[in-house]
Design a protein around this motif. Structure first.
Motif, PDB file in Angstrom:
ATOM      1  N   SER A 487       0.822  -1.211   0.000  1.00 15.20           N
ATOM      2  CA  SER A 487       0.000   0.000   0.000  1.00 15.20           C
ATOM      3  C   SER A 487       0.852   1.255   0.000  1.00 15.20           C
ATOM      4  O   SER A 487       0.549   2.227  -0.704  1.00 15.20           O
ATOM      5  CB  SER A 487      -0.917  -0.011   1.227  1.00 15.20           C
ATOM      6  OG  SER A 487      -1.691   1.151   1.294  1.00 15.20           O
ATOM      7  N   LEU A 490       2.408   1.783  -3.521  1.00 14.16           N
ATOM      8  CA  LEU A 490       1.390   2.308  -4.446  1.00 14.16           C
ATOM      9  C   LEU A 490       1.094   3.773  -4.153  1.00 14.16           C
ATOM     10  O   LEU A 490       0.926   4.584  -5.081  1.00 14.16           O
ATOM     11  CB  LEU A 490       0.108   1.484  -4.333  1.00 14.16           C
ATOM     12  CG  LEU A 490       0.108   0.111  -5.009  1.00 14.16           C
ATOM     13  CD1 LEU A 490      -1.160  -0.642  -4.670  1.00 14.16           C
ATOM     14  CD2 LEU A 490       0.245   0.277  -6.528  1.00 14.16           C
ATOM     15  N   ALA A 510      -5.198   2.241 -12.585  1.00 15.95           N
ATOM     16  CA  ALA A 510      -4.901   0.931 -12.013  1.00 15.95           C
ATOM     17  C   ALA A 510      -4.267   1.063 -10.638  1.00 15.95           C
ATOM     18  O   ALA A 510      -4.581   0.311  -9.702  1.00 15.95           O
ATOM     19  CB  ALA A 510      -3.987   0.143 -12.956  1.00 15.95           C
ATOM     20  N   GLY A 511      -3.349   2.018 -10.485  1.00 16.63           N
ATOM     21  CA  GLY A 511      -2.724   2.225  -9.182  1.00 16.63           C
ATOM     22  C   GLY A 511      -3.725   2.666  -8.127  1.00 16.63           C
ATOM     23  O   GLY A 511      -3.708   2.171  -6.991  1.00 16.63           O
ATOM     24  N   SER A 514      -6.034  -0.314  -7.266  1.00 14.64           N
ATOM     25  CA  SER A 514      -5.313  -1.312  -6.457  1.00 14.64           C
ATOM     26  C   SER A 514      -5.113  -0.834  -5.034  1.00 14.64           C
ATOM     27  O   SER A 514      -5.297  -1.598  -4.069  1.00 14.64           O
ATOM     28  CB  SER A 514      -3.964  -1.621  -7.111  1.00 14.64           C
ATOM     29  OG  SER A 514      -4.135  -2.101  -8.434  1.00 14.64           O
ATOM     30  N   HIS A 515      -4.761   0.441  -4.883  1.00 12.71           N
ATOM     31  CA  HIS A 515      -4.564   0.982  -3.540  1.00 12.71           C
ATOM     32  C   HIS A 515      -5.883   1.007  -2.771  1.00 12.71           C
ATOM     33  O   HIS A 515      -5.915   0.696  -1.557  1.00 12.71           O
ATOM     34  CB  HIS A 515      -3.984   2.391  -3.634  1.00 12.71           C
ATOM     35  CG  HIS A 515      -3.690   3.010  -2.301  1.00 12.71           C
ATOM     36  ND1 HIS A 515      -4.604   3.795  -1.636  1.00 12.71           N
ATOM     37  CD2 HIS A 515      -2.591   2.942  -1.504  1.00 12.71           C
ATOM     38  CE1 HIS A 515      -4.092   4.194  -0.497  1.00 12.71           C
ATOM     39  NE2 HIS A 515      -2.869   3.689  -0.380  1.00 12.71           N
ATOM     40  N   LEU A 517      -8.423  -1.049  -3.171  1.00 10.13           N
ATOM     41  CA  LEU A 517      -8.746  -2.425  -2.788  1.00 10.13           C
ATOM     42  C   LEU A 517      -7.917  -2.880  -1.590  1.00 10.13           C
ATOM     43  O   LEU A 517      -8.437  -3.526  -0.664  1.00 10.13           O
ATOM     44  CB  LEU A 517      -8.516  -3.360  -3.982  1.00 10.13           C
ATOM     45  CG  LEU A 517      -9.522  -3.249  -5.132  1.00 10.13           C
ATOM     46  CD1 LEU A 517      -9.060  -4.074  -6.322  1.00 10.13           C
ATOM     47  CD2 LEU A 517     -10.902  -3.710  -4.677  1.00 10.13           C
ATOM     48  N   LEU A 518      -6.629  -2.559  -1.607  1.00  8.39           N
ATOM     49  CA  LEU A 518      -5.792  -2.907  -0.466  1.00  8.39           C
ATOM     50  C   LEU A 518      -6.271  -2.231   0.815  1.00  8.39           C
ATOM     51  O   LEU A 518      -6.334  -2.850   1.884  1.00  8.39           O
ATOM     52  CB  LEU A 518      -4.340  -2.517  -0.753  1.00  8.39           C
ATOM     53  CG  LEU A 518      -3.460  -3.540  -1.461  1.00  8.39           C
ATOM     54  CD1 LEU A 518      -2.089  -2.942  -1.728  1.00  8.39           C
ATOM     55  CD2 LEU A 518      -3.330  -4.796  -0.619  1.00  8.39           C
TER      56      LEU A 518
END
Length: 1136
Positions: A487, A490, A510-511, A514-515, A517-518
């Motif tokens: 995390s 990102l 995308a970054g 993804s961050h 979701l984390l």
């Protein structure tokens, strides 16, 4: 640094300096966040200035602009800004007041809405204010403020604060009335100024109060400081009024003058003093015993003063200190000197209060070197960030100093956390590349910083946590460290990805996703773990709820900023908003799946709002196949989330919900989720609206009726199955006898069929056969439902009730949608309904009585006597239910016929009016003299009287049938009143309006017209009260043993004579008023007034309540007759 529109000018025309009556504009070049009228010709010094030609043109318009008012009625453009403060405040006040306040507001606002819909604007305005006043009075009596606070002074202060908040809500509502802007412009300006002056003070207090109520009093001053800063930024930064002429902006060369701001110098000064001093004073007042007990307590005093002071200096870059000076050089000096001192104090206090207090274990440098290095790190970093934020890093020398500071701070920070001296160049190089990125916007530099920073983060995590064998939130500490490192990497990479060319924006998206979701995964584990394993241990909660709220709103703010700068696309914005918003669901339900279920639901529901929101483009509208696809996805998502819906209903009800409630909630949620699809993209498709209404209605019906559902429909989930089959249910909730609920399916089917027919989903309007089948099906369904639900013990009546309901359904349907032969058959159907009424009523009692009383022996014991009494009571109850059923049937028939007759009359009027209009042409739209307009109104009011003679073709039986149904409904209701209430006096006032359904016919009510429609109501009330009063006198005097009454001093003939005389005294008022209601002919003004004294003895002396009601009603009748006659007289004078 002032905003461009606040720059001083070398020359400015005379501007009124009055602070008591400022001038405002409807739009301007500066209103905080938006600029609706930017200058088309910006000059080099200010992007909001007009060119010289524009300025000269504006000067030519100056005289005309100064002659008329500078006020311009327009909509209040700051509603969203005010709602941020007042909507949560109103919710908090409603929670404190409870249901009495909510009920008072609901009733008052309903009255205001009705008055507004009737175009009675002033009445609606006063209704709103009276509602707020009544709600405040209810708040004082229903809230527990005087029991909550230990001191009466605090309770009074809290009550006064709530009253002020309520007053500000009323002021905000008042600004929404356009007529007030037009008729009272100075009041509107004052209200707007009052709102912006008081909202920051009251809202910050209420918000702090609510926060303290939730989390405690320890850090209350810091909460107040945060809310003060937020509301200062929202309301104290110079804003231009919503009510200033647009020409004023051009007149001042595009620059906003001081007197155009909403707030003046006094209000701005008060806001500044409140921002800087009030949190400190509040902390001193609430912690005066311990303010000097330790160094941390002393640091709290400095922080509570200097942090708002620093915020004030930063806000001065947006014009917050316009009231101090307009000299830009002086403002820069103020910011530099005061900011440097405040920054040093804040950094030192944070070291003592936060760094060494909470993170001392991570400092690997011995004293006194640790104090020096931590100070260099924090102070250098704060100076670098502050100078860059205020724009002081603008040349080569300042860039060099900024880079040197970054290198020194990075090295000092690495030494503090124990980074090996051998690898010390790594953080220094990382700091150098970070500074180069900020000064040169070099992407390779930021890439190098991300790589080096990632290495340092990984070293720190492995050095401090990797070797610990600890399980945190259901996972090992190593797994958690991996998530944190990922995390962090990102988070460091996203700023660099955001500056990539637009073609590579997918990397930023995308970054970010993804961050997000984390973050959702980490917070879901930590927050729900603390709820499960640390229940009841508030001090050991691993992840507090305010962190969820803070990360959610921070993420949403970043997404909005990147979206505004076009760094990410609409699809990424949609996904990110859904992910961040779904985190808030964890605050309401303690379930590990609620976050992901909420995310799925939001992703399914929100596309019509977020992906297709550009209405200016034709491509933003959904195609039909897209609409069907989204609706299918919504339905699948709701079914996928049924376990969470089940848990939510179980949490709300305290027990597992029934199958019907669960299925109805799923259907209702599906329908509500599809509303944006239909409202925004298929608003022109009527079939879509009809099906949506049908789906929502189906869900509501399932929730209300909760019909039995087969097990195979709902038990596809282990969670639901285990909740249903729990062995503790009976021991906890007790044994509940099950009642047959299958008839509810019939009622549900009948309602849905009716709704489908009304919305034309079933085309009964065009197909007679389908209409017949529909009417019979609805009648059979309702008949079986009523028989099975209310008359289970009388099986022989089921056929009669079903026949009655079928006849009623056929009559209503074919009256509303007649066919070629329906006008001949419907009178016979109504006659059958009337004939079935006495047969069903008498048959109900005879069947049960014969079954229970015939064939019994002469010797009866007590059990048989009880059985007979129970049977008689059951017969009485069943007959009462039958009376209610037939009253409802006759009421429905009367309403339907009244509606149809009114429609026919309106069509006749429209036809004649259309014919006359086509003959007269467009010249009839010219001005009409008052007397001719009065004659036209008289002629229009008399039109319905002749329409009855021309209704033979449409069905002359309708008025007579409607009158019979009305009279029978009224009579049955009077009988029910006697049976249920014993002959209540108040019931006649609710039952008499039924007679408004009477119609003019050619037999019974030949002289009855639209003018006499209120006569049956008043006459029924008077006659009912007179007859019941006579009955009461007779019952009290002659009923029973008269000697007994005389012996104990009860009613006798003197009582009868006295009350009869008083009853006679009340009759003149009723006779005069009823004759007036029948004829509406003006009588002498003195006649109704002379009858008022006749009623006064009856009010004072009588012993019978009905005579007293008659007397009071007579006074009201006389006054009403006088006022109506007077109004008719004054209205007639207007046309003379």
């Amino acid at each position: 640094m002032l905003p461009p529109e606040l720059h001083p000018r070398a020359f400015r025309p005379y501007i009124s300096s009055s602070a008591s009556a400022p001038s405002f504009a409807s739009s301007s070049s500066y209103n905080g966040d938006q600029n609706p009228n930017p200058s088309p010709s910006p000059s080099p010094t200010s992007s909001f200035y007009y060119s010289g030609a524009g300025s000269s043109g504006s000067s030519r318009r100056a005289s005309s602009s100064m002659k008329n008012s500078r006020f311009s009625p327009s909509s209040f453009v700051h509603n969203a800004r005010i709602a941020v403060a007042l909507v949560p405040t109103a919710a908090f006040l409603l929670d404190l007041g409870g249901s009495p306040v909510v009920a008072t507001l609901v009733v008052g606002l309903m009255i205001a809405y009705i008055l507004d819909s009737l175009n009675f604007k002033s009445g609606s305005f006063f209704a709103v204010w009276f509602s707020l006043v009544a709600a405040q009075i209810a708040f004082f009596f229903s809230s527990s403020l005087f029991y909550t606070f230990s001191y009466i002074s605090l309770a009074l202060l809290a009550s006064f604060t709530c009253a002020l908040a309520n007053f500000l809500i009323g002021v905000w509502v008042s600004l929404q009335f356009k007529w007030i802007q037009i008729e009272y412009p100075t009041i509107v300006l004052a209200l707007e100024r009052l709102l912006f002056a008081c909202v920051p003070l009251i809202a910050s207090t209420i918000f702090t109060w609510a926060t303290v109520s939730a989390v405690g009093m320890i850090n209350a001053a810091y909460y107040l400081m945060v809310f003060n800063c937020i509301f200062y930024w929202l309301y104290s930064i110079p804003r231009v009024s919503s009510f200033k002429l647009k020409q004023e902006v051009s007149y001042h060369g595009g620059e906003v003058p001081e007197d155009s701001f909403i707030l003046g110098q006094l209000e701005s000064c008060v806001h500044t003093l409140n921002l800087v001093f009030f949190p400190l004073l509040f902390h001193i007042g609430s912690h005066y015993l311990v303010i000097f007990s330790s160094s941390a307590a002393v640091c709290d005093l400095f922080l509570l003063f200097f942090i708002p002071f620093l915020f004030q200096l930063y806000a001065s870059t947006r014009g917050a200190l316009w009231w101090v000076t307009k000299n830009e050089h002086q403002l820069k000096s103020i910011r530099f000197v005061n900011g440097a001192v405040a920054l040093v104090v804040v950094v030192v206090c944070l070291e003592v209060r936060v760094v060494f207090h909470s993170f001392g274990r991570y400092i690997h440098v011995p004293p006194p070197l640790n104090y020096l290095l931590v100070t260099i790190t924090m102070l250098g970093g704060a100076v670098a960030a502050g100078t860059y934020a205020v724009g002081m890093v603008s040349d080569a020398f300042s860039s060099l100093v900024f880079t040197a500071l970054a290198v020194i701070v990075s090295a000092a920070g690495a030494i503090v956390v124990g980074f090996p001296i051998l690898f010390l160049p790594l953080p220094s190089i990382a700091g150098f590349y970070l500074a180069r990125f900020f000064t040169k916007k070099s992407l390779p530099s930021y890439s190098a910083f991300v790589v080096l920073g990632s290495l340092m983060v990984m070293w720190f995590v492995m050095h401090n946590y990797w070797d610990l064998n600890i399980w945190v939130a259901g996972m090992s500490l190593k797994s958690f460290c991996k998530l944190i490192v990922g995390s962090g990497i990102l988070a460091m990479a996203i700023p660099g990805l955001a500056v990539l060319p637009p073609k590579l924006s997918f990397l930023t998206e995308a970054g970010l996703i993804s961050h997000a979701l984390l973050l959702c995964y980490i917070e879901n584990n930590f927050f729900n773990y603390s709820n499960v394993y640390y229940y009841g241990m508030d001090e050991d909660v691993m992840y507090p709820s305010y962190m969820v709220v803070m990360t959610t709103f921070a993420g949403l703010a970043i997404v909005r900023r990147l979206s505004v700068d076009h760094r990410i696309g609409s699809k990424a914005v949609w996904v990110l908003i859904c992910l961040y918003s779904s985190k808030l669901s964890m605050l309401f339900m303690a379930s590990k799946a609620v976050l992901w279920v909420s995310a799925v639901l939001l992703l399914a529901v929100s596309p019509p709002l977020l992906l297709y929101k550009d209405k200016s483009k034709s491509a933003s509208k959904m195609k039909p196949w897209q609409g069907y696809s989204h609706a299918g996805v919504v339905a699948l998502s709701v079914w996928f989330c049924r376990e969470t819906i089940f848990e939510a209903l179980q949490w709300w009800n305290g027990r597992p919900p029934s199958d019907g409630l669960l299925l109805g909630s799923c259907i209702l949620l599906t329908g509500l989720a599809c509303i944006p699809i239909v409202a925004l993209h298929f608003s022109h498709v009527m079939s879509a609206k009809r099906y949506l209404v049908l789906v929502v209605a189906t869900g509501l019906l399932f929730i209300l009726m909760q019909p039995p559902i087969p097990l195979s429909w709902t038990y596809h989930s282990d969670l639901i199955r285990s909740a249903r089959q729990s062995a503790d249910d009976i021991s906890i909730y007790g044994f509940m006898a099950s009642k047959p609920t299958w008839p509810s399916w019939l009622l549900l089917a009948a309602i849905l069929l009716t709704l489908a027919a009304v919305t034309s989903i079933i085309p009964i309007k065009y197909i007679v056969e389908l209409r017949t089948f529909y009417a019979i099906a609805v009648g059979i369904a309702l008949g079986i439902y009523i028989s099975a639900e209310y008359f289970l013990q009388a099986a022989i009546l089921h056929a009669l009730i079903i026949v009655t309901m079928v006849c009623t359904s056929v009559f209503v349907v074919f009256t509303h949608l007649p066919s070629a032969s329906s006008t001949k058959l419907l009178p016979w159907i109504f006659a059958l309904i009337v004939a079935l009424f006495p047969v069903t009523y008498l048959l109900e009692g005879q069947v049960r009585i014969n079954k229970n009383f015939l064939g019994e022996s002469g010797v009866e014991d007590m059990a048989e006597e009880d059985n007979k009494i129970a049977t008689l009571l059951a017969v009485e109850g069943a007959r009462t239910s039958l009376l209610g059923l037939y009253a409802a049937i006759f009421m429905l028939i009367a309403l339907e016929i009244k509606f149809e007759l009114a429609s026919l009359m309106m069509e006749k009027i429209v036809e004649r009016g259309g014919l006359r209009h086509s003959q007269s042409g467009q010249s009839s739209l010219a001005t009409v003299p008052p007397r001719l307009r009065f004659m036209k109104q008289r002629r229009a009011s008399t039109m319905p009287t002749f329409s009855i003679k021309r209704m033979a073709a449409e069905g002359a039986w309708m008025p007579a049938v409607g009158n019979v149904a009305t009279v029978m409904c009224f009579a049955i209701c009077l009988i029910l009143n006697v049976h249920l209430t014993g002959g209540s006096n108040r019931a006649i006032f609710f039952l008499a309006p039924i007679l408004l359904l009477l119609n003019q016919d050619s037999d019974f009510f030949a002289g009855f017209g639209d003018k006499q429609r209120y006569f049956p109501v008043t006459m029924a009330i008077s006659a009912y009260l007179v007859l019941t009063a006579l009955y009461s006198i007779w019952e009290d005097v002659w009923h029973g043993n008269t000697g007994w009454g005389v012996d104990i001093g009860g009613p006798d003939w003197i009582f009868a004579v006295k009350n009869l005389a008083l009853l006679i005294l009340t009759l003149p008022s009723h006779i005069l008023f009823n004759s007036f209601v029948w004829s509406y002919t003006k009588q002498a003004d003195s006649r109704p007034l002379l009858t008022i004294p006749l009623n006064l003895p009856s009010v004072i002396i009588t012993d019978i309540i009905k005579i007293k009601i008659l007397a009071l009603l007579g006074v009201i009748y006389s006054l009403a007759q006088y006022l109506i006659s007077r109004q008719q007289y004054l209205s007639g004078l207007k046309y003379i």
